[in-house]
Write an enzyme that holds these catalytic residues in place. Structure first.
Site, PDB file in Angstrom:
ATOM      1  N   ASP A   1       0.827  -1.199   0.000  1.00  0.00           N
ATOM      2  CA  ASP A   1       0.000   0.000   0.000  1.00  0.00           C
ATOM      3  C   ASP A   1       0.866   1.255   0.000  1.00  0.00           C
ATOM      4  O   ASP A   1       2.085   1.181   0.193  1.00  0.00           O
ATOM      5  CB  ASP A   1      -0.966  -0.006   1.194  1.00  0.00           C
TER       6      ASP A   1
ATOM      7  N   ASP B   1      -8.151  -1.987  13.916  1.00  0.00           N
ATOM      8  CA  ASP B   1      -9.533  -2.129  13.437  1.00  0.00           C
ATOM      9  C   ASP B   1      -9.702  -3.351  12.527  1.00  0.00           C
ATOM     10  O   ASP B   1     -10.731  -3.512  11.885  1.00  0.00           O
ATOM     11  CB  ASP B   1      -9.983  -0.852  12.707  1.00  0.00           C
TER      12      ASP B   1
ATOM     13  N   HIS C   1      -7.869  -4.133   9.855  1.00  0.00           N
ATOM     14  CA  HIS C   1      -7.482  -4.025   8.435  1.00  0.00           C
ATOM     15  C   HIS C   1      -6.222  -4.847   8.156  1.00  0.00           C
ATOM     16  O   HIS C   1      -5.393  -5.057   9.046  1.00  0.00           O
ATOM     17  CB  HIS C   1      -7.314  -2.565   7.986  1.00  0.00           C
TER      18      HIS C   1
ATOM     19  N   GLU D   1      -9.831  -1.284   4.892  1.00  0.00           N
ATOM     20  CA  GLU D   1     -10.500  -0.880   6.124  1.00  0.00           C
ATOM     21  C   GLU D   1     -11.829  -1.624   6.274  1.00  0.00           C
ATOM     22  O   GLU D   1     -12.332  -2.210   5.300  1.00  0.00           O
ATOM     23  CB  GLU D   1     -10.744   0.637   6.085  1.00  0.00           C
TER      24      GLU D   1
END
Ligand code: F6R
Length: 261
Positions: free
Chosen positions: A67, A136, A138, A143
């Site tokens: 990413d 979270d 991810h 996400e």
């Protein structure tokens, strides 16, 4: 999914480095998938140390990163292309141009993302993907709410991820870019072996969901339950919410050492 609970991050890193070493021994021109962030740093240190002693060479290997932030200047120190070079790839002997990552300054983003997917496929796909996991849930920057079949694309970062990553931007959440390019969950699932590292109590809930939760876009990492070869390397703190921790310990203790990950 194999869950391995280890005394500390350094032991987890050596195990991950063993898997990379065994892969490169078998397949010197293997394709590695590299994550940025804090979790893989001890792995990169272990690999750099093995490279320094001549135990391992990346000269014929290739690598793709997961990413990249959108919009950071080419020379910004937190641009992931610069981070991975600093943290790992410049410390070993990758050939020039052997390491690719999404370009957060691309102008035609959809076309660029298709080209990135094509480049991974043209290289023969990723043999071993190193992953971290967000608090979270991810993986890469997929996400919560991400399609479980997603491919490389632009994503908006959650407020939680921007808070988590503000430590790299002088603790100023407003300086953390709002968007990123990320490999999709469908892209990551095509890697042949996935090695995910998580340490610290902050990751405990995400790790519990990853291994023991229902597969759901709410916790994107749960999609890895569909992958046939995932190794999850944890320290005690990251493992503290696992319901089946005793079983995972028992299974790992019973595994012959020669099998590796
Ligand atoms: C980074 C990436 C992210 C991180 C995750 C955990 O390339 O893909 O998914 O792995 O945000 O970050 P750390 O390891 O810094 O806690």
């Amino acid at each position: 999914m194999e869950i391995v609970i280890l005394p500390d991050a350094a032991t987890a890193a050596e195990l991950a480095a063993d898997a990379v070493t065994a892969l490169l021994d078998r397949t010197p021109d293997a394709v590695l998938g590299l994550a940025t962030g804090s979790s893989p740093l001890p792995v990169y240190d272990a690999l750099a140390a093995r490279h320094d002693t001549g135990r391992i060479s990346f000269a014929r290997a290739r690598a793709f990163t997961l990413d990249e932030y959108v919009g950071l200047d080419a020379d910004h120190p937190e641009r992931y292309a610069n981070v991975i070079r600093r943290d790992f790839t410049s410390r070993v002997d990758f050939a020039p141009d052997a390491v690719s990552g999404p370009d957060g300054l691309a102008t035609d983003i959809p076309a660029y993302c298709r080209d990135y997917e094509d480049a991974i496929a043209a290289a023969g796909g990723v043999d071993l993907q190193i992953l971290g996991i967000g608090t979270d849930g991810h993986i890469a920057f997929n996400e919560p709410g991400s399609s479980l079949a997603s491919r490389t694309r632009i994503k908006t970062l959650t407020r939680q991820t921007r808070i988590d990553n503000a430590r790299f931007f002088d603790d100023d959440i407003d300086r953390v870019p709002a968007q990123c390019l990320t490999q999709g969950l469908g892209t990551i699932l095509e890697a042949r072996h996935i090695v995910l590292l998580a340490t610290g109590q902050g990751k405990a809930e995400a790790v519990h969901q990853l291994a023991e939760g229902g597969v759901s876009a709410l916790w994107p990492a749960t999609v890895l339950q569909h992958h046939p070869h995932v190794s999850v390397l944890l320290d005690e703190s990251a493992a503290c919410r696992l319901q089946l921790a005793d079983y995972y310990r028992q299974a790992w203790a019973a595994k012959p050492e020669w099998q590796g990950l």
